[in-house]
Design a protein around this motif. Structure first.
Motif, short mmCIF file in Angstrom:
data_model
loop_
_atom_site.label_atom_id
_atom_site.label_comp_id
_atom_site.label_asym_id
_atom_site.label_seq_id
_atom_site.Cartn_x
_atom_site.Cartn_y
_atom_site.Cartn_z
N ILE A 1 43.57 30.06 33.17
CA ILE A 1 44.52 30.02 34.29
C ILE A 1 45.89 30.49 33.83
O ILE A 1 46.59 31.23 34.53
N LEU A 2 46.28 30.06 32.63
CA LEU A 2 47.57 30.47 32.09
C LEU A 2 47.63 31.99 31.95
O LEU A 2 48.65 32.62 32.24
N MET A 3 46.52 32.60 31.52
CA MET A 3 46.48 34.05 31.35
C MET A 3 46.53 34.78 32.70
O MET A 3 47.14 35.85 32.81
N PHE A 4 45.91 34.21 33.73
CA PHE A 4 46.04 34.80 35.06
C PHE A 4 47.51 34.81 35.50
O PHE A 4 48.00 35.77 36.09
N GLY A 5 48.18 33.71 35.20
CA GLY A 5 49.61 33.65 35.51
C GLY A 5 50.40 34.67 34.71
O GLY A 5 51.35 35.28 35.22
N GLY A 6 50.02 34.87 33.44
CA GLY A 6 50.66 35.89 32.62
C GLY A 6 50.48 37.28 33.22
O GLY A 6 51.40 38.11 33.22
N CYS A 7 49.29 37.54 33.75
CA CYS A 7 49.03 38.82 34.42
C CYS A 7 49.92 38.98 35.65
O CYS A 7 50.43 40.07 35.93
N PHE A 8 50.10 37.89 36.39
CA PHE A 8 50.95 37.95 37.58
C PHE A 8 52.39 38.27 37.19
O PHE A 8 53.04 39.11 37.82
N ALA B 1 53.42 39.82 34.50
CA ALA B 1 53.45 41.20 34.04
C ALA B 1 53.44 42.17 35.22
O ALA B 1 54.18 43.16 35.24
N TYR B 2 52.62 41.87 36.21
CA TYR B 2 52.55 42.71 37.41
C TYR B 2 53.89 42.73 38.15
O TYR B 2 54.38 43.80 38.55
N GLU B 3 54.50 41.56 38.32
CA GLU B 3 55.78 41.50 39.03
C GLU B 3 56.86 42.29 38.30
O GLU B 3 57.64 43.01 38.91
N GLY B 4 56.90 42.15 36.96
CA GLY B 4 57.88 42.90 36.18
C GLY B 4 57.66 44.39 36.26
O GLY B 4 58.61 45.17 36.48
N ALA B 5 56.41 44.84 36.10
CA ALA B 5 56.10 46.27 36.18
C ALA B 5 56.37 46.81 37.57
O ALA B 5 56.87 47.92 37.74
N HIS B 6 56.05 46.00 38.58
CA HIS B 6 56.27 46.40 39.98
C HIS B 6 57.75 46.70 40.22
O HIS B 6 58.11 47.72 40.83
N LYS B 7 58.63 45.84 39.73
CA LYS B 7 60.07 46.04 39.93
C LYS B 7 60.55 47.30 39.21
O LYS B 7 61.35 48.08 39.75
N ILE B 8 60.07 47.52 37.99
CA ILE B 8 60.52 48.69 37.22
C ILE B 8 60.02 49.98 37.88
O ILE B 8 60.78 50.95 38.04
N ILE B 9 58.76 50.01 38.28
CA ILE B 9 58.19 51.22 38.89
C ILE B 9 58.92 51.57 40.18
O ILE B 9 59.27 52.73 40.43
N HIS B 10 59.19 50.57 41.01
CA HIS B 10 59.89 50.84 42.27
C HIS B 10 61.35 51.23 42.02
O HIS B 10 61.91 52.03 42.78
N VAL C 1 53.34 44.90 25.97
CA VAL C 1 52.03 44.46 26.46
C VAL C 1 52.12 44.08 27.93
O VAL C 1 51.27 44.46 28.75
N GLY C 2 53.17 43.33 28.29
CA GLY C 2 53.35 42.93 29.68
C GLY C 2 53.49 44.12 30.60
O GLY C 2 52.89 44.16 31.68
N PHE C 3 54.26 45.13 30.18
CA PHE C 3 54.46 46.31 31.03
C PHE C 3 53.17 47.11 31.18
O PHE C 3 52.85 47.57 32.28
N VAL C 4 52.44 47.28 30.08
CA VAL C 4 51.19 48.04 30.14
C VAL C 4 50.18 47.33 31.06
O VAL C 4 49.59 47.96 31.97
N VAL C 5 49.98 46.05 30.83
CA VAL C 5 49.02 45.29 31.66
C VAL C 5 49.50 45.26 33.11
O VAL C 5 48.72 45.48 34.05
N GLY C 6 50.80 45.02 33.31
CA GLY C 6 51.35 44.98 34.66
C GLY C 6 51.21 46.30 35.39
O GLY C 6 50.94 46.34 36.59
N THR C 7 51.39 47.41 34.67
CA THR C 7 51.26 48.74 35.27
C THR C 7 49.81 49.00 35.71
O THR C 7 49.56 49.54 36.79
N VAL C 8 48.87 48.62 34.86
CA VAL C 8 47.46 48.78 35.20
C VAL C 8 47.14 47.99 36.47
O VAL C 8 46.49 48.50 37.41
N TYR D 1 49.28 47.03 38.73
CA TYR D 1 50.04 47.63 39.85
C TYR D 1 49.23 48.76 40.49
O TYR D 1 49.10 48.81 41.71
N PHE D 2 48.73 49.69 39.68
CA PHE D 2 47.99 50.83 40.24
C PHE D 2 46.63 50.40 40.79
O PHE D 2 46.12 50.99 41.74
N ALA D 3 46.06 49.34 40.20
CA ALA D 3 44.81 48.80 40.77
C ALA D 3 45.05 48.22 42.15
O ALA D 3 44.27 48.42 43.08
N VAL D 4 46.18 47.51 42.29
CA VAL D 4 46.54 46.93 43.59
C VAL D 4 46.86 48.03 44.59
O VAL D 4 46.46 47.97 45.75
#
Length: 264
Positions: free
Chosen positions: A60-67, A69-78, A252-259, A261-264
């Motif tokens: 569960i903690l890792m799912f939260g880590g993914c979230f 990472a996604y939020e951070g990458a989302h902000k940077i990409i936009h 690591v957070g940006f790479v995972v978050g970017t993946v 992001y594009f999956a979403v």
């Protein structure tokens, strides 16, 4: 003599009027929702999982880590695409329905972040009796909520405080008030940047530690090796090692978050 402030020209639109009047009630509603999240949902579930399936706590903690990472990458990409206009108009200016949607969305996001906080705290007390675990988690949940939303309330009202000071007769008060009014947009902008970096760092670090605890130690072992390469530097070795760990986690957070992001 004195400083005259035209609040329609110098200050953000939300400083005065309806928007300002709704800021604290909105924060209060989100804080109450956050407490419900922590005490009525997350706490009981966390206690049950820690008793019957402790491995799920890490997952569960890792799912939260993914979230995160996604939020951070989302902000940077936009930001790079210059198309992040979701918050151009404050919800309080769009009517009560938009305000309710904003509050509901914030509470949903808070649920994930609250789960992260509670699970991190839970990992530190897994060896305690279940009643002690429950009491500790409840105290942590209440304290975190009060501190976080208290700070948020102080930040969003700081420009109003500045405006009130600037309207006093004292020259010192006027200068301090004008500085607060003009400086808060810059402070909020920097807080957004720091928050984005923190999401990538914390999310990536959670993932690195999580995969190591689940049996895949190579990624974090590589980070430890990189830390070791700079740890011996005189005087600044400890700082450099921390910076290497932080940067690696953020990457690591940006790479995972970017993946994600594009999956979403």
């Amino acid at each position: 003599a004195g400083v005259v402030i035209d609040d329609t020209a110098v200050t953000p639109a939300y400083v005065r009027g309806l928007a300002a009047e709704r800021e604290l009630p909105i924060i209060r509603r989100i804080a109450i929702g956050s407490l419900r999240n922590k005490l009525l949902i997350i706490l009981p579930v966390a206690l049950v999982l820690s008793s019957v399936a402790p491995l799920l706590v890490e997952i569960i903690l890792m799912f939260g880590g993914c979230f995160l990472a996604y939020e951070g990458a989302h902000k940077i990409i936009h930001a790079l695409k210059h198309d992040d206009h979701d918050h151009d108009n404050p919800a309080v200016e769009q009517g009560p329905e938009a305000e309710s949607r904003t509050v509901a969305g914030a509470i949903r996001t808070d649920f994930i972040l609250s789960a992260e906080i509670m699970v991190i705290a839970l990992k530190e007390v897994l060896t305690e009796p279940v009643i002690s675990r429950g009491i500790i988690l409840a105290v942590v949940g209440v304290l975190i909520t009060v501190v976080v939303y208290g700070v948020v309330a102080l930040i969003v009202k700081m420009d109003d405080i500045g405006l009130a000071l600037a309207q006093r007769e004292s020259g010192v008060s006027q200068r301090v008030g004008l500085m607060l009014v003009q400086g808060m947009p810059k402070v909020l902008s920097w807080l957004s940047v720091i928050g984005t970096a923190a999401m990538l760092w914390v999310g990536g670090h959670i993932l690195l530690v999580g995969v190591e605890e689940l049996g895949w130690s190579s990624p974090y072992h590589l980070v430890h090796n990189l830390e070791g390469m700079v740890a011996g530097a005189p005087a600044v070795g400890g700082i450099l090692a921390w910076l290497v760990n932080t940067l690696a986690s953020a990457i690591v957070g940006f790479v995972v978050g970017t993946v994600i992001y594009f999956a979403v």
